[in-house]
Design a protein around this motif. Sequence first.
Motif, PDB file in Angstrom:
ATOM      1  N   THR A  24      94.998  -7.035  75.072  1.00 43.93           N
ATOM      2  CA  THR A  24      95.570  -6.714  73.775  1.00 43.93           C
ATOM      3  C   THR A  24      94.462  -6.653  72.735  1.00 43.93           C
ATOM      4  O   THR A  24      93.409  -7.286  72.900  1.00 43.93           O
ATOM      5  N   PRO A  25      94.639  -5.923  71.648  1.00 44.11           N
ATOM      6  CA  PRO A  25      93.595  -5.854  70.621  1.00 44.11           C
ATOM      7  C   PRO A  25      93.238  -7.220  70.047  1.00 44.11           C
ATOM      8  O   PRO A  25      92.050  -7.511  69.835  1.00 44.11           O
ATOM      9  N   LYS A  26      94.243  -8.046  69.825  1.00 45.82           N
ATOM     10  CA  LYS A  26      93.956  -9.379  69.306  1.00 45.82           C
ATOM     11  C   LYS A  26      93.202 -10.218  70.330  1.00 45.82           C
ATOM     12  O   LYS A  26      92.288 -10.980  69.989  1.00 45.82           O
ATOM     13  N   PHE A  29      89.577  -8.967  70.459  1.00 46.42           N
ATOM     14  CA  PHE A  29      88.878  -9.417  69.255  1.00 46.42           C
ATOM     15  C   PHE A  29      88.556 -10.908  69.341  1.00 46.42           C
ATOM     16  O   PHE A  29      87.458 -11.348  68.972  1.00 46.42           O
ATOM     17  N   TYR A  30      89.502 -11.677  69.850  1.00 47.28           N
ATOM     18  CA  TYR A  30      89.278 -13.113  70.001  1.00 47.28           C
ATOM     19  C   TYR A  30      88.142 -13.380  70.981  1.00 47.28           C
ATOM     20  O   TYR A  30      87.270 -14.222  70.733  1.00 47.28           O
ATOM     21  N   VAL A 196      92.419 -16.543  64.149  1.00 51.48           N
ATOM     22  CA  VAL A 196      93.047 -15.404  64.820  1.00 51.48           C
ATOM     23  C   VAL A 196      94.518 -15.657  65.106  1.00 51.48           C
ATOM     24  O   VAL A 196      95.384 -14.824  64.809  1.00 51.48           O
ATOM     25  N   PHE A 197      94.834 -16.829  65.680  1.00 45.24           N
ATOM     26  CA  PHE A 197      96.202 -17.100  66.121  1.00 45.24           C
ATOM     27  C   PHE A 197      96.928 -18.115  65.241  1.00 45.24           C
ATOM     28  O   PHE A 197      98.150 -18.171  65.248  1.00 45.24           O
TER      29      PHE A 197
END
Length: 299
Positions: A24-26, A29-30, A196-197
């Motif tokens: 996933t993009p997130k 990125f993470y 991020v989360f």
Amino acid sequence: MIASKQMGWKKKMKEFFFNHVSPTPKGVFYLLTHTLLTLLLPLSFLLLASISGAQYYLQTLDLYHSPQPFSFLFTFAININPCVLYVLVSIVSIATLIQGLTGKITLLSESSSSSSTTVLKPGLYTAWLLLCTFQVCVGLGIEGSIGAGVYDYISDDSSFGVERSLISRVIFMLGLHETTQVWSRMVVRPVVNDTVFGIERKERWIEKVAVAASLGTLWWLRLRDEVETLVVMTEVKKEQLMDVGMSDFVGWWLYYLTVTIGMVRIVKGLMWMFMISLCRRRATRISSTVESSDNDDKV
């Protein structure tokens, strides 16, 4: 029966890869952010070693006794920034050694893993402060070193005629990897998770693989040769009857502190293997005793 087991195994593998390796993009990125910020620690070692070599060449060229005043950028890159980095890297290395000897450090982990309803998170704020300070010091140190021409004074042979053995290099690499892992768990992960989360997440195996691969690449390209400047510099200066500064002593101490961490990891690994083999021997003896007793009962 076999077909149902195969279907169940395939379903578990799909769930595993979907939950842990989903691109996933997130998630991507993470992973990139976590890996890059984790590399700040080995980059600090590389920067300190490069500046230490530059200081040596500046002393041999007698540039410190030049009547012309140095610029602030040059002074920052050579003197101010390394002092802050030495303190920060020493803190992380000492924490890693304590964790290796005692087994656990709860200074930041328990505070940062508290519930989201807690307003004050001193552990998370401390991690933010350490990470930002590291990033500023490494970034400005590299920019200042390049702008001041520090790397022009560094020769291609950074070992200065003194090379460490392969065993010492391997042990230092193990210690640096352990220190990087502790830096990642204590500082980087809480900050990146919160950003991020917004929640605390468990460490995934793909993050460990990415960090290990990046550290191995950095070690093979630059770090394995240049980091030895930290420990070689004191020997070279003593042989040439030059003044050994506090930064040289701290670099020498930091190198051997990392080697000690690697030795602790090796000893713990050997003890773990010994305990596993001992448990297997005991299990084999118990099973053989049970089988012999069953045979006696049958007779």
